[in-house]
Design an enzyme around this catalytic site. Structure first.
Site, short mmCIF file in Angstrom:
data_model
loop_
_atom_site.label_atom_id
_atom_site.label_comp_id
_atom_site.label_asym_id
_atom_site.label_seq_id
_atom_site.Cartn_x
_atom_site.Cartn_y
_atom_site.Cartn_z
N HIS A 193 43.94 37.80 47.55
CA HIS A 193 44.42 36.83 46.32
C HIS A 193 44.55 37.54 45.19
O HIS A 193 43.61 37.39 44.21
CB HIS A 193 43.43 35.72 46.25
N ARG A 244 51.46 40.00 38.37
CA ARG A 244 52.52 39.63 37.36
C ARG A 244 53.65 40.45 37.22
O ARG A 244 54.33 40.71 36.25
CB ARG A 244 51.83 39.83 36.06
N HIS A 250 47.11 25.91 46.85
CA HIS A 250 46.22 25.76 45.51
C HIS A 250 45.97 24.11 45.45
O HIS A 250 47.01 23.30 45.44
CB HIS A 250 46.76 26.16 44.31
N ASP A 303 41.20 36.13 42.94
CA ASP A 303 42.31 35.60 42.15
C ASP A 303 42.46 36.46 40.79
O ASP A 303 42.59 35.82 39.70
CB ASP A 303 41.75 34.34 42.04
#
Length: 443
Positions: free
Chosen positions: A61, A65, A180, A304
Site C-alpha cells: 500500500h 505519486r 478505502h 500507506d
C-alpha cells in the site's frame, strides 16, 4: 558439486515453519536450495552470521505519486526509499495525476516503471463510476494487483460512494477488490460541524469511528450479496476489527504501521504531520489493532506511504493535506515492535510477505522456499538506530517518525539474487521489475 550464483551463508532464516540456521543457494534469480551448503561453489557468498534472513518484504500500500509531482515523490525515489528500508516490492496506488483507471494509462505506467524502479512494483487500477464496465478486463491485465475503490473521499479524484455503483463494481470481475472504507455521506454531513483553523486532532472527530464502521458494514453487506471477495485497507477501529471476524470467508484485513505505532497524542506533537485518512485514533484502537494482529484477524501490514509537500501539510486544518510518508520507515518500525515483544519475527514475515502474497495472488514471492524468487530482507535485530529526516530520500523530505529510536534494522535488500542495498548504500542500476499475479493474463 552444486554450484550457485549466490549463497547467503550462516544466517537465521525465517522459514514458513520457523526460524532455522541455514544457507540459501540462489541460481538464475530463484531460490535453489536451503540447508548446509558449505561445500557448494558460488560466484558470490554473503556472510549472514549474526543476521536474520527474511523473505523479501512487501509493502502492499504505497502512493508513489507518479504521474504527479516529482518534487513530492516519484517511482525512482520512492522505490529507492523502499530498498533502503528493506523492502523488495511495493504495490502502487492509482490516485495519481492523471488517474490509472484505463488501459492506455496502465500500459504507460508499466513501461514507465521499467528502468526506474529499484524494487519490484505491482499496480492498482482505480475504479470510477465511468469505468465499471472495463474493470473485469483491467483486473486481469499483467502486473495488476487489484482494483482499488475509494468508498470515501481522500486524496485524488477517485470516488465510488453509492451502493448501486459499489454493487456494480463488485459484479464486474472476480478478483479481490481493495477498499478505502469510509462512508462518504456521513463524511460530508459531519464536515459542517467543524470550522477552519480548529486543532488538528479534530480530524479524528470528523472522520469518526462510525464513519469507518458504517462504511465497512455497507461493504460487507454488498460483498455477501455479490459473493465478491473484499480486502479492507487500513482498518483503524476496534469496532471494524471485531466485526470483520464474522466475514473471514469473504474479507481480508490490512492495518497500517501508523495505527500500530501512534495514538491521538501525535496531533499535539506533530500537528498537520499526523493527518491521514483514516485518522490516527486513541489508544483503545491501537490496542485493538495489536489484538487483531495476535489473533490472526489481520492479513497484511502496510505503510500507506502518501507524501505531500511541507507546505501542504502545514496548511490549517481541515485543509491540511492528508497522508504520511512511510515506505522507508515501515520495516525498522515493525522490527522495533518485534524487539518490544509485540509480535514474533515469523508473524512479521507473515504480515509483510506471505500475507500480501496470499491476499493478492502474487506469483513467486512470499516465502523462503525452493523455486521462489530470490528476494531477501536481511536484518540485524540488535542494531539500534534513530530515524533521521536526513536519511529520508523521498523528495518531500520528512517523516512523522523523525527522532524515534528503533532496535532492529534492515542491512541488506536482495531482489532476484541481486544485492540492491547493503549497509545504507543503494547499488545500481535500478533492477526492479513488475510483480506477477496468478489471475492476471499474459504474465
Amino acid at each position: 558439486m552444486a554450484s550457485y550464483d549466490l549463497v547467503l551463508r550462516g544466517g537465521q532464516c525465517v522459514l514458513p515453519w520457523g526460524i532455522e540456521a541455514a544457507d540459501v543457494g540462489v541460481r538464475d534469480g530463484r531460490i535453489a536450495a536451503l540447508g548446509d551448503l558449505r561445500t557448494a561453489a558460488a560466484a558470490e557468498v554473503l556472510d549472514c552470521r549474526g543476521l536474520h534472513v527474511l523473505p523479501g518484504l512487501i509493502d502492499p500500500h504505497v502512493h508513489l505519486r507518479d504521474p504527479g509531482d516529482p518534487k513530492v515523490e516519484n517511482v525512482s525515489d520512492g522505490t529507492r526509499a523502499a530498498v533502503l528500508g528493506g523492502l523488495a516490492a511495493v504495490f502502487d496506488m492509482p490516485n495519481t495525476t492523471p488517474l490509472i483507471d484505463r488501459r492506455e494509462r496502465l500500459d504507460w505506467k508499466r513501461a514507465y516503471v521499467q528502468g526506474r524502479a529499484w524494487c519490484d512494483v505491482g499496480l492498482y487500477v482505480g475504479a470510477t463510476k465511468t469505468n465499471i464496465n472495463a474493470l473485469a478486463e483491467l483486473e486481469l491485465q499483467p502486473n495488476v494487483c487489484a482494483i482499488k475503490v475509494f468508498a470515501g473521499s481522500s486524496t485524488g479524484d477517485l470516488l465510488v460512494e453509492d451502493d448501486e455503483s459499489l454493487e456494480r463494481v463488485m459484479r464486474a470481475g472476480r478478483r479481490r477488490v481493495c477498499y478505502h472504507s469510509e462512508d462518504e455521506y456521513r463524511l460530508q454531513a459531519r464536515r459542517k460541524l467543524f470550522t477552519p483553523g480548529m486543532p488538528h486532532r479534530n480530524h479524528m472527530e470528523w472522520r469518526d469511528v462510525e464513519t469507518a464502521f458504517l462504511g465497512t458494514r455497507r461493504l460487507m453487506a454488498l460483498a455477501r450479496r455479490t459473493g465478491r471477495p473484499a480486502h479492507i485497507l487500513h482498518v483503524s477501529t476496534a469496532e471494524e476489527l471485531e466485526y470483520l471476524k464474522d466475514f473471514r470467508d469473504i474479507a481480508t484485513v490490512e492495518v497500517l504501521v501508523n495505527h500500530l505505532s501512534q495514538t491521538d497524542e501525535a496531533y499535539d506533537r506533530l500537528g498537520g504531520y499526523a493527518v491521514m485518512n483514516p485518522p490516527i485514533r486513541d489508544a483503545r484502537h491501537r490496542e485493538a489493532a495489536w489484538a487483531a494482529v495476535r489473533d490472526g484477524t489481520v492479513d497484511c501490514v502496510g505503510s500507506d506511504h502518501a507524501p505531500h509537500s511541507r507546505a501542504a501539510k502545514e496548511r490549517p486544518w481541515p485543509d491540511t493535506a492528508a497522508g504520511l510518508t512511510g515506505v522507508q520507515t515501515l520495516v525498522p518500525l515493525m522490527l522495533d515492535h518485534v524487539n518490544a515483544g509485540r509480535l514474533s519475527l515469523t508473524r512479521l514475515a507473515d504480515l509483510m510477505c506471505a500475507g500480501p502474497a496470499r491476499v493478492y495472488g502474487v506469483v513467486g514471492k512470499g516465502r523462503l522456499a525452493a523455486g521462489y524468487d530470490a528476494d531477501f530482507t536481511v536484518v540485524d535485530l540488535g542494531k539500534r538506530r534513530v530515524i533521521e529526516e536526513s536519511w529520508i530520500v523521498s523528495p518531500c523530505g520528512w517523516t512523522p517518525f523523525a527522532g524515534q529510536e528503533c532496535t532492529g534494522w534492515p542491512v541488506m535488500t536482495i531482489i532476484r539474487g541481486q544485492v540492491v542495498m547493503r549497509e545504507d548504500e543503494v547499488l545500481g542500476p535500478p533492477r526492479g521489475g513488475l510483480v506477477r499475479f496468478a489471475e492476471a493474463r499474459g504474465f
